[in-house]
Design an enzyme around this catalytic site. Structure first.
Site, PDB file in Angstrom:
ATOM      1  N   SER A 120      35.802  92.563  46.409  1.00 14.46           N
ATOM      2  CA  SER A 120      35.215  93.837  46.851  1.00 14.46           C
ATOM      3  C   SER A 120      34.389  94.427  45.718  1.00 14.46           C
ATOM      4  CB  SER A 120      36.315  94.821  47.243  1.00 14.46           C
ATOM      5  OG  SER A 120      35.774  96.130  47.280  1.00 14.46           O
ATOM      6  N   HIS A 145      33.033  91.134  49.855  1.00 11.83           N
ATOM      7  CA  HIS A 145      33.491  92.276  50.644  1.00 11.83           C
ATOM      8  C   HIS A 145      32.701  93.537  50.260  1.00 11.83           C
ATOM      9  CE1 HIS A 145      36.626  94.257  53.087  1.00 11.83           C
ATOM     10  NE2 HIS A 145      36.599  95.238  52.193  1.00 11.83           N
ATOM     11  N   ASP A 177      32.257  97.532  51.024  1.00 11.59           N
ATOM     12  CA  ASP A 177      32.934  98.703  51.574  1.00 11.59           C
ATOM     13  C   ASP A 177      31.981  99.861  51.823  1.00 11.59           C
ATOM     14  OD1 ASP A 177      35.801  98.039  51.617  1.00 11.59           O
ATOM     15  OD2 ASP A 177      35.539  97.759  49.465  1.00 11.59           O
ATOM     16  N   MET A 221      31.570 103.682  53.072  1.00  7.71           N
ATOM     17  CA  MET A 221      32.349 104.911  53.311  1.00  7.71           C
ATOM     18  C   MET A 221      31.403 106.071  53.586  1.00  7.71           C
ATOM     19  SD  MET A 221      35.018 104.553  50.200  1.00  7.71           S
ATOM     20  CE  MET A 221      35.864 103.007  49.855  1.00  7.71           C
ATOM     21  N   HIS A 235      32.914  96.008  55.558  1.00  2.00           N
ATOM     22  CA  HIS A 235      34.057  96.830  55.997  1.00  2.00           C
ATOM     23  C   HIS A 235      33.573  98.258  56.200  1.00  2.00           C
ATOM     24  CE1 HIS A 235      38.246  98.630  54.747  1.00  2.00           C
ATOM     25  NE2 HIS A 235      37.972  98.846  56.009  1.00  2.00           N
ATOM     26  N   MET A 275      34.030 101.907  56.909  1.00  2.00           N
ATOM     27  CA  MET A 275      34.982 103.016  56.979  1.00  2.00           C
ATOM     28  C   MET A 275      34.167 104.240  57.370  1.00  2.00           C
ATOM     29  SD  MET A 275      37.181 101.976  53.627  1.00  2.00           S
ATOM     30  CE  MET A 275      35.923 100.833  53.088  1.00  2.00           C
ATOM     31  N   MET A 291      45.040  97.087  56.510  1.00  5.66           N
ATOM     32  CA  MET A 291      44.882  97.781  55.224  1.00  5.66           C
ATOM     33  C   MET A 291      46.235  97.875  54.525  1.00  5.66           C
ATOM     34  SD  MET A 291      41.688  98.532  54.733  1.00  5.66           S
ATOM     35  CE  MET A 291      41.958  99.475  53.217  1.00  5.66           C
ATOM     36  N   ASP A 297      43.618  94.211  52.606  1.00  8.41           N
ATOM     37  CA  ASP A 297      42.700  94.901  51.707  1.00  8.41           C
ATOM     38  C   ASP A 297      43.412  96.037  50.993  1.00  8.41           C
ATOM     39  OD1 ASP A 297      40.533  96.119  50.513  1.00  8.41           O
ATOM     40  OD2 ASP A 297      39.494  96.613  52.380  1.00  8.41           O
ATOM     41  N   GLY A 298      43.530  95.897  49.670  1.00  3.80           N
ATOM     42  CA  GLY A 298      44.037  96.994  48.865  1.00  3.80           C
ATOM     43  C   GLY A 298      45.252  96.649  48.025  1.00  3.80           C
ATOM     44  N   GLY A 335      39.486  93.941  44.684  1.00  2.00           N
ATOM     45  CA  GLY A 335      38.442  94.663  43.971  1.00  2.00           C
ATOM     46  C   GLY A 335      38.712  94.671  42.477  1.00  2.00           C
TER      47      GLY A 335
HETATM   48  C1  DX5 Z   1      39.527 100.594  49.869  1.00  2.00           C
HETATM   49  C2  DX5 Z   1      38.585  99.419  50.057  1.00  2.00           C
HETATM   50  C3  DX5 Z   1      38.955  98.207  49.302  1.00  2.00           C
HETATM   51  C4  DX5 Z   1      38.983  98.354  47.791  1.00  2.00           C
HETATM   52  C5  DX5 Z   1      40.123  97.514  47.299  1.00  2.00           C
HETATM   53  O1  DX5 Z   1      39.266 101.553  50.834  1.00  2.00           O
HETATM   54  O2  DX5 Z   1      38.539  99.068  51.441  1.00  2.00           O
HETATM   55  O3  DX5 Z   1      38.162  97.086  49.685  1.00  2.00           O
HETATM   56  O4  DX5 Z   1      37.815  97.960  47.145  1.00  2.00           O
HETATM   57  O5  DX5 Z   1      40.262  97.706  45.942  1.00  2.00           O
HETATM   58  P1  DX5 Z   1      41.509  97.146  45.125  1.00  2.00           P
HETATM   59  O6  DX5 Z   1      41.540  95.660  45.305  1.00  2.00           O
HETATM   60  O7  DX5 Z   1      41.193  97.550  43.713  1.00  2.00           O
HETATM   61  O8  DX5 Z   1      42.722  97.819  45.660  1.00  2.00           O
HETATM   62 ZN    ZN Z   2      37.540  97.141  52.093  1.00  2.00          ZN
END
Ligand code: DX5
Ligand code: ZN
Length: 219
Positions: free
Chosen positions: A8, A33, A35, A37, A66, A68, A137, A175-176, A197
């Site tokens: 990510s 990936h 993200d 937002m 992804h 959001m 998630m 994810d996360g 990430g």
């Molecule tokens: C959070 C994102 C993730 C994020 C994960 O809302 O969807 O993709 O980048 O980060 P890590 O791996 O650091 O938890």
């Molecule tokens: Zn994500």
């Protein structure tokens, strides 16, 4: 099912983003990936269409977008055009998830459906035959670098069982909060697409990708 690592870029160094993407690809990560937002569905705002368009040419990975964002139907066409291969949206954010899935497929892209930690697997049950990937998630969406929520492991198992029961070949992505120390937990529970990430971008990217992917063989 093949295990896949999806770095990510939320945790990347944006001053050298293209180079860092290339490093993840060189080390073997199959997906990238991305993200998105909107500051409504989640409190934070990240990046969007122009960035995706620009980095699309940085690698030949599968671009795993992804979303959001509230009412994702409004942007499916634009993300498909900008270079997404898989478009995942949240069941909690769409008033008609089936319409969004069909829209993604009509553009020749793969459709993913995501659930937040507190949303039960039950919420996606009626869509499971129609999607290519289910994203469970394992942190509250919005920020990188959070801690993996242990209670989500049962949901990964439940999701995989449901897919098996129905004889489907849907990917289960998580994810996360993934680290070198816990990546085996979601893998054992039935996840086969692992987003990471901070575990990829903090430190030596290539080394991180290789060590995380080495766990694919051990589990
Ligand atoms: C959070 C994102 C993730 C994020 C994960 O809302 O969807 O993709 O980048 O980060 P890590 O791996 O650091 O938890
Ligand atoms: Zn994500």
């Amino acid at each position: 099912m093949m295990n896949i690592l999806a770095p990510s870029i939320l945790s990347a160094d944006f001053t050298i983003l293209g180079e860092q993407i290339k490093e993840t690809e060189a080390a073997g990560a199959q997906y990238l990936h991305f993200d998105v937002m909107d500051g409504l569905f989640v409190p934070s705002i990240s990046f969007g269409l122009p960035v995706l368009k620009s980095i699309r040419k940085a690698s030949n990975q599968v671009y795993d977008v992804h979303l959001m964002i509230e009412e994702p139907i409004r942007y499916i066409e634009q993300f498909a055009e900008a270079g997404a291969d898989i478009i995942t949206f949240h069941v909690e954010a769409a008033s008609d998830p089936r319409e969004v899935i069909d829209k993604i497929h009509s553009l020749g892209k793969k459709a993913g459906l995501a659930i937040k930690p507190k949303t039960p697997v039950e919420a996606v049950k009626s869509y499971i035959e129609h999607i290519d990937m289910l994203l469970v998630m394992t942190v509250e969406p919005g920020f990188g670098g959070q801690k993996y929520i242990d209670e989500c492991t049962d949901k990964i198992r439940e999701a995989r069982d449901l897919i098996k029961e129905k004889g489907l070949s849907v990917d289960v992505e998580i994810d996360g909060g993934v680290t070198m120390n816990n990546i085996n937990v979601p893998l054992k529970a039935g996840a086969n697409v692992i987003v990471a990430g901070s575990a990829v971008f903090n430190g030596d990217i290539q080394e991180n990708v290789r060590s995380l992917m080495a766990e694919f063989e051990i589990v």
